[in-house]
Design an enzyme around this catalytic site. Structure first.
Site, PDB file in Angstrom:
ATOM      1  N   PHE A   1       0.814  -1.214   0.000  1.00 52.21           N
ATOM      2  CA  PHE A   1       0.000   0.000   0.000  1.00 52.21           C
ATOM      3  C   PHE A   1       0.858   1.279   0.000  1.00 52.21           C
ATOM      4  O   PHE A   1       0.488   2.273   0.614  1.00 52.21           O
ATOM      5  CB  PHE A   1      -0.956   0.027   1.202  1.00 52.21           C
ATOM      6  CG  PHE A   1      -1.402  -1.328   1.668  1.00 52.21           C
ATOM      7  CD1 PHE A   1      -2.013  -2.207   0.794  1.00 52.21           C
ATOM      8  CD2 PHE A   1      -1.178  -1.749   2.967  1.00 52.21           C
ATOM      9  CE1 PHE A   1      -2.412  -3.466   1.217  1.00 52.21           C
ATOM     10  CE2 PHE A   1      -1.569  -2.996   3.398  1.00 52.21           C
ATOM     11  CZ  PHE A   1      -2.181  -3.866   2.512  1.00 52.21           C
ATOM     12  N   CYS A   2       1.994   1.230  -0.690  1.00 50.01           N
ATOM     13  CA  CYS A   2       2.906   2.380  -0.752  1.00 50.01           C
ATOM     14  C   CYS A   2       3.340   2.828   0.637  1.00 50.01           C
ATOM     15  O   CYS A   2       3.483   4.027   0.909  1.00 50.01           O
ATOM     16  CB  CYS A   2       2.269   3.554  -1.502  1.00 50.01           C
ATOM     17  SG  CYS A   2       1.964   3.220  -3.243  1.00 50.01           S
TER      18      CYS A   2
END
EC number: 2.8.1.9
Length: 843
Positions: A432-433
């Protein structure tokens, strides 16, 4: 808060009369109001959307009101039209009011999103008190668990000679809780900037906001001392609020960070590409180093002399060029719609109401999964949390975890994603970055992270397990439109696909201010998975005891798929080999009105479009149950193409494709068959040179519209082996139907299963093929190719048998004829000779 937070993980107990209570949709919002909210999202159909942290969904009435506003008003460039400019200023004030502040305390700068807002701060931030003072430069401190967009700011900070310091999650929480002595502003020191998220986008943990004053008083100075950094500096706080403001109330009268970044689609679902930077008025002076200036940001400019004067109004200095004024204007409808459809139940505030609503949905899911175990007692879920859902001030409506098999091995998130897609459930998987949070929760060292990269793993890919260890996780996040029915659907999917158990549903008590709804029970029954499955850590465990194969291997059947993702055309005699694969194989595709290729993942009815190639009549005939067949020519003259078709572009697996539109008649026929408006049939252009992705020193092989290779080979013995492993009594495919699900071009028959995985090359009759690797599988194999119905199998059993590695069948590319002849016809029942690895040992 105490009354609302009194229920924690209570399971259903008591008499049958008690368990027969009506199911509620929300613990906070009244049933009638919740039904009105969900009616705004009827377009979801049976889709369960659980990725609110990725993007909030927009309600139907919002788009309607925006369209009505645009159709009845004329909005012009605000540099031209004063009325439009005044309207934008009004909206600027409305957004500040949403965060309980006003233009006297904060300035709002419109940006393209959170990322640009963050970048704008670091580009403009003055780390030195005086621009010519190189000795007294402040520091840039960032939390290791920040989003990638925040971590990336360090590169710009280095360019500005600031000391860059990272701080771990636990260290940060400890430091900010250490009371700092109030200090006066330093006159000679630099300026230091600390960046942290209001809420983790990884797992929804809410970082303290009441520590901002403590940070500004210098509580981080002791941490800087450890890094031998200058501590005589003034502190400023950059708050990444993108994840937080989507479902929580940011009250800027209670907490006052110097800079706040956010994106509006996270809150309203629309518009995308628009965000804001909120700057505290008393901190404006430190954003003095913005270099670039665009249209509308200067009061005076000489093009032939290095001379320009910036705008006096602060926000106008930062909004380069024409604003996205139509998107900004739509924010008025965004606010009106949200305040209209969401009741003010908690503290008379819609965002507080959303916060409690989503928190209790996530808490309910957490409690159901908490005690979910396999039959041998092994816990089925590994959570990645920094709170236990006991305090809403510390946790948002997000739950992050991985699944564990009965033998203790991890289920890869890609395998889970395919099953979720099959059940029409939208979730987010990966890191998720947020590499820092991912690394911390998965207990990976820096060396582990680098080793994974060297092993081929890249951010955003589908490599979910390396040496049995997960490279990412599964994130569930709730929005105001989600209900307990979404929770139940998700839990049922997990129980049906991965755990041979039934979760204990929570006793959902409606708070005293919510009337008991009289609505139909949600059917929470779970189809049980019977019989114990055998799990393998890797493919070698499957292959280790396989006996040597015999030489009797034949090509049983040839299949081509003229239209990508539609039904097969089966050939029992022979077929010509072309430069991109079999002639006419995947030469056409169906695209939607936005130009995107349609597949069975979006429309399972595609498998019932069954093309036939008639070489005598030189036509392709399309058949569909209940419809009159239609034919299109296999060969078109240049004049016919110019008259009836148009050149167009689309994408297949990231490759841009040049194609020819096949006309309105067949487009209408396909649209009616698939029950989707405005579909088009596109044929790959003969001069489209899409090729197989290879290393630089390897010959490029041309590709049709197939995903990754020219040919796909399926061993029927391996299909039979898989069929015997499937224990689901609901799955009734015979061997031929199961084989059809894998959509192979070359169907072979041999005595042994799985041996094709070891092949390096294959000679079929007079033709040689190179093995390009194993075929990765997704939920398409769970679509019955005769009826279009979805099933859980065979993807579940493939994952179980191969330790989460979703591979079945092998890719081939054409090498040429063995005797160097011009023969281009491959015939069925040709003998097959397999060559293992590079040692050229035949079997």
């Amino acid at each position: 808060m105490g009354a609302l937070n009194s229920i924690f993980c209570r399971t259903e107990t008591g008499t049958n009369e008690e368990s027969a209570e009506m199911t509620v949709l929300s613990q906070i919002i009244k049933p009638d109001d919740m039904i009105k909210i969900t009616s705004e999202f009827a377009r979801l159909g049976d889709r369960c959307y659980l990725d609110n942290a990725g993007a909030t969904l927009y309600p139907k009435s919002l788009i309607t009101s925006i369209n009505e506003d645009l159709l009845k008003n004329v909005y012009m460039n605000p540099h031209t039209d004063k009325n439009t400019k005044d309207y934008i200023e009004q909206i600027r004030c409305l957004i500040l009011k949403h965060f309980n502040t006003d233009p006297s305390t904060y300035t709002l700068i419109f940006t393209s999103g959170t990322t640009q807002a963050l970048k704008l701060v670091i580009e403009s931030f003055q780390f030195m008190k005086n621009e010519d003072d190189d000795l007294n430069c402040g520091s840039f401190v960032y939390l290791e668990d920040n989003h990638t967009s925040v971590v990336g700011l360090r590169e710009l900070a280095v360019d500005k000679d600031a000391e860059v310091v990272h701080i771990a999650h636990e260290d940060f929480l400890n430091v900010i809780n250490t009371k700092a002595k109030q200090t006066s502003k330093y006159t000679n020191g630099g300026n230091s900037l600390v960046a942290y998220p209001a809420q983790s986008n990884f797992n929804g943990f809410k970082y303290p906001l009441n520590c901002i004053e403590n940070i500004k008083n210098g509580c981080l100075n002791n941490h800087l001392k450890k890094h031998l950094c200058e501590i005589n500096s003034d502190w400023y706080v950059l708050l990444d609020a993108a994840a937080y403001v989507a479902t929580s109330k940011l009250d800027l009268t209670k907490v006052q960070p110097d800079f706040v970044s956010l994106s509006f689609y996270k809150i309203f679902g629309f518009p995308t590409g628009l965000g804001a930077l909120l700057v505290k008025k008393s901190s404006e002076n430190v954003l003095s180093q913005k270099r670039y200036f665009g249209g509308g940001t200067v009061d005076a400019l000489l093009s032939n002399e290095h001379y320009h004067i910036k705008r006096e109004i602060f926000h106008e200095r930062f909004e380069d060029g024409s604003l996205s004024f139509l998107s900004i204007i739509s924010l008025k409808q965004c606010l009106d719609t949200m305040y209209r459809i969401i009741p003010r139940i908690i503290h008379d505030d819609i965002m507080e109401t959303i916060s409690y609503h989503t928190f209790y949905l996530a808490k309910d899911l957490y409690c159901q999964l908490l005690d979910l175990r396999h039959r041998n007692g092994t816990k089925a879920i590994k959570f990645y949390l920094d709170s236990d859902f006991s305090d809403i001030t510390k946790q948002g409506g997000v739950l992050t975890f991985n699944l564990v098999r009965e033998d203790g091995t991890y289920i890869g998130f890609s395998e889970f994603q395919h099953m979720a897609d099959l059940f029409n459930i939208s979730v987010r998987t990966g890191c998720f970055c947020n590499s820092g949070s991912c690394q911390r929760h998965l207990h990976m060292s820096n060396k582990d992270m680098k080793d994974m990269y060297n092993a081929g793993h890249r951010c955003g890919d589908e490599v979910d397990l390396i040496n049995g260890k997960p490279t990412g996780a599964i994130r569930i996040s709730f929005g105001y439109y989600n209900t307990f029915e979404d929770v139940d659907k998700f839990v049922n999917m997990i129980c049906r696909c991965f755990v041979n158990a039934k979760a204990r549903k929570q006793k959902r008590i409606i708070n005293h201010f919510v009337e008991t709804p009289k609505i139909k029970h949600y059917n929470g029954n779970v189809n049980k998975i019977i019989n114990e499955q055998i799990y393998f850590k890797n493919v070698d465990d499957v292959l280790i005891n396989i006996p040597p194969m015999s030489t009797k291997i034949i090509l049983k059947e040839i299949c081509i798929f003229p239209i990508k993702s539609c039904g097969a055309f089966k050939i029992l005699s022979g077929w010509n080999i072309g430069p991109k694969g079999f002639e006419y194989d995947r030469e056409w595709m169906i695209v939607k009105d936005n130009g995107v290729c349609l597949t069975q993942k979006q429309n399972t009815r595609m498998c019932m479009i069954r093309p036939q190639i008639d070489l005598k009549l030189k036509v392709m005939i399309l058949n569909f149950p209940g419809k009159t067949p239609i034919s299109i020519p296999l060969e078109n003259s240049i004049n016919e193409v110019q008259k009836n078709g148009s050149l167009c572009h689309s994408k297949v697996c990231t490759d841009m494709i040049k194609g020819i539109d096949c006309g309105d008649e067949v487009a209408d026929w396909i649209s009616e068959a698939l029950e989707v408006s405005f579909l088009r049939l596109i044929r790959q252009s003969s001069n489209d040179n899409r090729s197989l992705k290879k290393k630089k020193d390897e010959d490029k092989k041309l590709l049709s519209l197939s995903n990754q290779a020219q040919y796909l080979l399926i061993n029927k013995a391996t299909v039979k082996w898989l069929s015997e492993k499937i224990k689901d009594p609901l799955f009734t495919d015979d061997l031929n139907h199961l084989t059809d699900r894998f959509r192979g071009n070359l169907i072979i028959e041999m005595e042994q299963e799985l041996l094709e995985r070891e092949w390096h090359s294959v000679i079929i009759g007079n033709h040689e093929f190179k093995v390009e690797g194993q075929c990765p599988r997704c939920q398409m194999v769970c679509i019955d190719q005769q009826t279009g119905e979805k099933t859980v199998e065979p993807l579940r059993t493939i994952a179980e048998q191969f330790g989460g590695k979703l591979r079945f069948g092998i890719y081939l590319s054409y090498v040429g004829t063995v005797n160097k002849s011009d023969d281009r016809t491959l015939k069925t029942y040709s003998p097959i000779k397999a060559i293992l690895n590079d040692d050229n040992i035949s079997r």
